[in-house]
Scaffold this active site. Structure first.
Site, PDB file in Angstrom:
ATOM      1  N   ILE A 138      -7.277   7.689  -1.171  1.00  0.00           N
ATOM      2  CA  ILE A 138      -7.128   6.238  -1.212  1.00  0.00           C
ATOM      3  C   ILE A 138      -7.919   5.719  -0.024  1.00  0.00           C
ATOM      4  O   ILE A 138      -7.737   6.178   1.107  1.00  0.00           O
ATOM      5  CB  ILE A 138      -5.647   5.807  -1.160  1.00  0.00           C
ATOM      6  N   SER A 139      -8.840   4.796  -0.270  1.00  0.00           N
ATOM      7  CA  SER A 139      -9.745   4.324   0.773  1.00  0.00           C
ATOM      8  C   SER A 139      -8.990   3.595   1.875  1.00  0.00           C
ATOM      9  O   SER A 139      -7.904   3.056   1.658  1.00  0.00           O
ATOM     10  CB  SER A 139     -10.800   3.379   0.174  1.00  0.00           C
ATOM     11  N   GLN A 140      -9.597   3.571   3.069  1.00  0.00           N
ATOM     12  CA  GLN A 140      -8.995   2.840   4.169  1.00  0.00           C
ATOM     13  C   GLN A 140      -8.932   1.351   3.823  1.00  0.00           C
ATOM     14  O   GLN A 140      -9.797   0.827   3.110  1.00  0.00           O
ATOM     15  CB  GLN A 140      -9.770   3.056   5.463  1.00  0.00           C
ATOM     16  N   PHE A 184     -17.175   8.478   0.865  1.00  0.00           N
ATOM     17  CA  PHE A 184     -16.328   8.527  -0.325  1.00  0.00           C
ATOM     18  C   PHE A 184     -16.405   9.922  -0.937  1.00  0.00           C
ATOM     19  O   PHE A 184     -17.380  10.651  -0.745  1.00  0.00           O
ATOM     20  CB  PHE A 184     -16.809   7.510  -1.374  1.00  0.00           C
ATOM     21  N   ARG A 209       0.821  -1.223   0.000  1.00  0.00           N
ATOM     22  CA  ARG A 209       0.000   0.000   0.000  1.00  0.00           C
ATOM     23  C   ARG A 209       0.850   1.267   0.000  1.00  0.00           C
ATOM     24  O   ARG A 209       0.422   2.313  -0.501  1.00  0.00           O
ATOM     25  CB  ARG A 209      -0.946  -0.006   1.203  1.00  0.00           C
TER      26      ARG A 209
END
Length: 216
Positions: free
Chosen positions: A62-64, A205, A36
């Site tokens: 960037i999503s968790q 989001f 990541r």
């Protein structure tokens, strides 16, 4: 290149996902294999394995990790599946998908993000991912239909034209709700009778916007 994870950090990353209910071993393995820290901004690399969203270029995120793993798990991917992703962002979600399916077409409205994601994915050898600059609300007709569709930006509602791109038995996952506020992940399954809709968990989001961005 990616910085090397030390064992305690890698173990805690996996443990955090398991504690929050991620149980699909293939998904957990993909989350372990994809670094990541390659997909976050340089200033955030020390925080890459925290379970939180991080900012990237063009005002996007960037999503968790939990949300990435959860959405991926809900897709129930198979190696022969063809997947459409709306919202490439950093390319991290596409990289995870690439380990679990046959082909990924990912569409991004920001040229900068598309170019950077394409370079990262090539560096990782994700040869089954195609990154396209385009409008996620207007998927080219010649792209065909898909076994799975994942939307990684908030839609106020799922366009029927997008749902119709699912093959029979196909699954679509998208955050649905107001752009400024909390959304709910929705899972659509295409059946012979139409679409089965299930609400999953609340999320936040960035908005999904139509068109190709004029700048960036």
């Amino acid at each position: 290149m990616s910085t090397t994870q030390n064992p305690p950090r890698q173990m805690m990353f996996q443990l955090s996902l398991r504690r929050r209910g991620i149980s699909d071993q293939a998904v957990l393995r993909a989350m372990e294999e994809i670094p990541r820290d390659m997909f976050v901004e340089a200033a955030d690399r020390a925080h890459a394995y925290r379970d939180s969203a991080l900012g990237i270029a063009c005002g996007q995120t960037i999503s968790q990790p939990f949300v990435v793993a959860y959405m991926t798990e809900q897709l129930q991917l198979q190696q022969n599946h063809r997947v459409l992703e709306i919202g490439t962002g950093s390319g991290y979600q596409a990289a995870i998908l690439s380990r679990l399916c046959g082909h990924v077409l990912t569409i991004e409205r920001y040229r900068t993000l598309a170019d950077r994601a394409r370079a990262r994915l090539a560096e990782l050898g994700c040869d089954n991912v195609e990154v396209t600059l385009g409008d996620g609300f207007d998927v080219p007709a010649d792209a065909g239909n898909f076994d799975r569709i994942i939307v990684t930006a908030a839609m106020e509602q799922i366009p029927d034209a997008l749902a119709q791109r699912l093959k029979p038995g196909g699954v679509l996952i998208a955050p649905v709700g107001p752009h400024q506020g909390t959304q709910t992940l929705v899972r659509l399954v295409r059946t012979d009778a139409g679409f089965e809709r299930k609400q999953l968990v609340d999320v936040r989001f960035v908005p999904a916007l139509p068109g190709i961005a004029r700048e960036l």
